[in-house]
Design an enzyme around this catalytic site. Sequence first.
Site, mmCIF file in Angstrom:
data_model
loop_
_atom_site.group_PDB
_atom_site.id
_atom_site.type_symbol
_atom_site.label_atom_id
_atom_site.label_comp_id
_atom_site.label_asym_id
_atom_site.label_seq_id
_atom_site.Cartn_x
_atom_site.Cartn_y
_atom_site.Cartn_z
ATOM 1 N N TYR A 142 12.304 -8.427 0.389
ATOM 2 C CA TYR A 142 12.791 -7.049 0.433
ATOM 3 C C TYR A 142 14.186 -6.952 1.038
ATOM 4 O O TYR A 142 14.910 -5.995 0.778
ATOM 5 C CB TYR A 142 11.840 -6.173 1.247
ATOM 6 C CG TYR A 142 10.716 -5.550 0.457
ATOM 7 C CD1 TYR A 142 9.799 -6.344 -0.224
ATOM 8 C CD2 TYR A 142 10.570 -4.175 0.398
ATOM 9 C CE1 TYR A 142 8.766 -5.775 -0.938
ATOM 10 C CE2 TYR A 142 9.532 -3.593 -0.320
ATOM 11 C CZ TYR A 142 8.633 -4.393 -0.981
ATOM 12 O OH TYR A 142 7.615 -3.825 -1.684
ATOM 13 N N LYS A 192 2.375 -18.682 -0.701
ATOM 14 C CA LYS A 192 2.369 -19.596 -1.854
ATOM 15 C C LYS A 192 3.024 -20.901 -1.422
ATOM 16 O O LYS A 192 4.101 -21.272 -1.907
ATOM 17 C CB LYS A 192 3.113 -18.957 -3.042
ATOM 18 C CG LYS A 192 2.362 -17.828 -3.713
ATOM 19 C CD LYS A 192 1.291 -18.304 -4.689
ATOM 20 C CE LYS A 192 1.906 -18.884 -5.946
ATOM 21 N NZ LYS A 192 0.858 -19.428 -6.859
ATOM 22 N N ASP A 225 -2.285 -15.855 -4.725
ATOM 23 C CA ASP A 225 -2.934 -15.524 -6.006
ATOM 24 C C ASP A 225 -4.447 -15.722 -5.903
ATOM 25 O O ASP A 225 -5.224 -14.876 -6.353
ATOM 26 C CB ASP A 225 -2.328 -16.333 -7.162
ATOM 27 C CG ASP A 225 -2.355 -17.837 -6.950
ATOM 28 O OD1 ASP A 225 -2.527 -18.292 -5.790
ATOM 29 O OD2 ASP A 225 -2.213 -18.576 -7.943
ATOM 30 N N ASP A 249 2.574 -6.095 -0.149
ATOM 31 C CA ASP A 249 2.711 -4.881 -0.953
ATOM 32 C C ASP A 249 1.660 -4.897 -2.073
ATOM 33 O O ASP A 249 0.938 -3.916 -2.281
ATOM 34 C CB ASP A 249 4.131 -4.825 -1.527
ATOM 35 C CG ASP A 249 4.392 -3.554 -2.311
ATOM 36 O OD1 ASP A 249 3.953 -2.478 -1.861
ATOM 37 O OD2 ASP A 249 5.022 -3.641 -3.382
ATOM 38 N N ASP A 253 -2.269 -2.817 -2.190
ATOM 39 C CA ASP A 253 -2.662 -1.877 -3.250
ATOM 40 C C ASP A 253 -3.991 -2.308 -3.867
ATOM 41 O O ASP A 253 -4.868 -1.482 -4.136
ATOM 42 C CB ASP A 253 -1.601 -1.835 -4.366
ATOM 43 C CG ASP A 253 -0.622 -0.678 -4.197
ATOM 44 O OD1 ASP A 253 -0.450 -0.215 -3.048
ATOM 45 O OD2 ASP A 253 -0.031 -0.242 -5.195
HETATM 46 C C1 IPM Z 1 4.667 0.670 -0.021
HETATM 47 C C2 IPM Z 1 5.558 1.136 -1.128
HETATM 48 C C3 IPM Z 1 6.991 0.830 -0.752
HETATM 49 C C4 IPM Z 1 7.144 -0.673 -0.702
HETATM 50 C C5 IPM Z 1 8.070 1.471 -1.618
HETATM 51 C C6 IPM Z 1 7.907 2.968 -1.714
HETATM 52 C C7 IPM Z 1 9.454 1.114 -1.140
HETATM 53 O O1 IPM Z 1 5.171 0.559 -2.331
HETATM 54 O O2 IPM Z 1 4.852 1.129 1.126
HETATM 55 O O3 IPM Z 1 3.773 -0.133 -0.271
HETATM 56 O O4 IPM Z 1 7.346 -1.339 -1.731
HETATM 57 O O5 IPM Z 1 7.048 -1.216 0.404
HETATM 58 MG MG MG Z 2 3.375 -0.563 -2.194
#
Ligand code: IPM
Ligand code: MG
Length: 368
Positions: A142, A192, A225, A249, A253
Amino acid sequence: MTNPSLLILPGDGIGPEVMDQVKRVIEWYGARRGLAFDISEDLVGGAAYDAHGTPLHDDTMARAQEVDAVLLGAVGGPKYDKLDFSVKPERGLLRLRKEMDLFSNLRPAQCFDALADFSSLKKDVVAGLDIMIIRELTSGVYFGEPRGIFEEGNERVGINTQRYTESEIARVARSAFELARKRGNKVCSMEKANVMESGILWRDVVTEVHQAEYQDVELSHMYADAGAMQLTRWPKQFDVIVTDNLFGDLLSDLAAMLTGSLGMLPSASLGAPMANGRPKALYEPVHGSAPDIAGQGKANPIACILSFAMALRYSFDQGDEATRLEQAVERVLADGLRTADLLGEEGATPVSTVQMGDAILAALDASL
Ligand code: IPM
Ligand code: MG
């Protein structure tokens, strides 16, 4: 004694509507539990861009550095898709994370009993799930340099750099081990190391920190993975997962969706302790700004409300009050209240954002 200070940044999309419900909860704590906060509010993301031409004004950044905790709603929206990268709403959030040095991002994935049927996985795979992903938040791909889109011969090349120092890995590893000691005492580290040098270093440093300071905690390693695969196969094998910024990230999710809805999950981003002993801290729901439903009063405020519960626990040493709030949410779900995101196609009538807030406040009243 002055009250602890909170900076509220509702942001974009559904951010302001879910944050309105959090403000009601904060008021409740002031009125009924004697927990008063000094609150200031400001703009972030697209809202800040519209007002100031930047997704985070310097004054807002300075205020964020001063307060005891920041509560953020969400940033972004299609209106800002064509903006230059440097002023996109997301850059406001990334600047907060970077300049406050919030290296440890706690993302719980917890399955509420009342919602176990709602997961896309089988009920016995997710019922009772309670895991914590710790994502490194201030480094890695990032932020690594070099980055950019460059000319190379007769074409362009896009470059981002995965970069981690030993101390960056060690500090997030420590926060994972510390947290594991308060939970199931297990850490699984994901990288990884089979293809990335930064992954080899990650694995080495996590192992060294473990050897030197945390031998009482059970440590395992997985390629990220394979970790994704194991998270969908049998997530209950995990307690705390520690991983880098990008893998975190993705994996968070994935883990969030195991629980049925992104609308349920809070997060805490913590940095080093300030002079008063409290960690630098920002709390935000894991969900985004959901522009498709913004302004319609149907967003689920629970993730944002639970983010305030995390603030009570991690910034203000009010673990019992955090539990009270979490139990109020559980109560309301057990009673069958559902915002639209928690209903299938042919489900019952959903409640609105405000009605969900009403019900949680009523459950808080009932807890006294
Ligand atoms: C998260 C989001 C952010 C990220 C975006 C909005 C920059 O996806 O907080 O997970 O990628 O970190
Ligand atoms: Mg995210």
